[in-house]
Design a protein around this motif. Sequence first.
Motif, mmCIF file in Angstrom:
data_model
loop_
_atom_site.group_PDB
_atom_site.id
_atom_site.type_symbol
_atom_site.label_atom_id
_atom_site.label_comp_id
_atom_site.label_asym_id
_atom_site.label_seq_id
_atom_site.Cartn_x
_atom_site.Cartn_y
_atom_site.Cartn_z
ATOM 1 N N GLU A 172 0.864 -1.179 0.000
ATOM 2 C CA GLU A 172 0.000 0.000 0.000
ATOM 3 C C GLU A 172 0.901 1.230 0.000
ATOM 4 O O GLU A 172 2.040 1.138 0.451
ATOM 5 N N PRO A 173 0.490 2.352 -0.491
ATOM 6 C CA PRO A 173 -0.843 2.641 -1.000
ATOM 7 C C PRO A 173 -1.022 2.339 -2.486
ATOM 8 O O PRO A 173 -2.126 2.420 -2.987
ATOM 9 N N LYS A 174 0.056 1.993 -3.204
ATOM 10 C CA LYS A 174 -0.093 1.744 -4.640
ATOM 11 C C LYS A 174 -1.070 0.608 -4.911
ATOM 12 O O LYS A 174 -1.852 0.657 -5.855
ATOM 13 N N PHE A 175 -1.032 -0.435 -4.090
ATOM 14 C CA PHE A 175 -1.931 -1.577 -4.244
ATOM 15 C C PHE A 175 -2.930 -1.578 -3.098
ATOM 16 O O PHE A 175 -2.571 -1.333 -1.948
ATOM 17 N N ALA A 176 -4.178 -1.881 -3.408
ATOM 18 C CA ALA A 176 -5.215 -2.001 -2.384
ATOM 19 C C ALA A 176 -5.270 -3.444 -1.906
ATOM 20 O O ALA A 176 -5.130 -4.375 -2.700
ATOM 21 N N PHE A 177 -5.462 -3.643 -0.619
ATOM 22 C CA PHE A 177 -5.577 -4.972 -0.003
ATOM 23 C C PHE A 177 -7.000 -5.098 0.525
ATOM 24 O O PHE A 177 -7.409 -4.352 1.412
ATOM 25 N N LEU A 178 -7.750 -6.039 -0.030
ATOM 26 C CA LEU A 178 -9.159 -6.190 0.313
ATOM 27 C C LEU A 178 -9.425 -7.602 0.816
ATOM 28 O O LEU A 178 -9.269 -8.571 0.075
ATOM 29 N N ALA A 179 -9.827 -7.722 2.063
ATOM 30 C CA ALA A 179 -10.169 -9.026 2.625
ATOM 31 C C ALA A 179 -11.568 -9.365 2.139
ATOM 32 O O ALA A 179 -12.550 -8.767 2.568
ATOM 33 N N SER A 180 -11.665 -10.310 1.211
ATOM 34 C CA SER A 180 -12.941 -10.677 0.619
ATOM 35 C C SER A 180 -13.776 -11.512 1.579
ATOM 36 O O SER A 180 -14.980 -11.339 1.685
#
Length: 163
Positions: free
Chosen positions: A49-57
């Motif tokens: 982060e912050p370039k990549f988003a981390f999303l817990a699905s």
Amino acid sequence: MVLALGGALGGAGQAGAAPAPTATTVNSFRFTSDADNPVGNGRTATLTEPKFAFLASMGDPTDYWLTVCHPDELYSLQFAPPRGEALRKGTYKNAVRATWREGRQPGIDLAGERGCQGKFGSFTVHSIKVNTDGRVTAIDVSFVQHCWTKDGPLLKGRLTYAE
């Protein structure tokens, strides 16, 4: 689930050790792959982060999914204990594609813009935090995944994630 990689990666076929996530953990996903691995495409990369988003699905410790995304790249990570169990600290050997796991088999499924049908490998949960609702709020996992066969093209790395 998407995990951040920290520390040195282990040798071929081994998950590397790394420190547990802390309050200052930077969410990251690190990997290296064989040239013919369709997920990593021969790359070594560190996505943060912050370039990549981390999303817990799915934050359920019985089947954990995490997505790491950017407008130009997308990775899906899934780590699952044997069916009916909760993910906990420890090493999970002889993992198969998560949706195909049976009996005592753990599951692993890492994919990018491309993936592979047969997935085999292992992963080590170095640390995991679960809140009172049973949702995973932090995880540190290293992994080894082979495509198509148990000795197929290698993808290995580490994910570190904390809300």
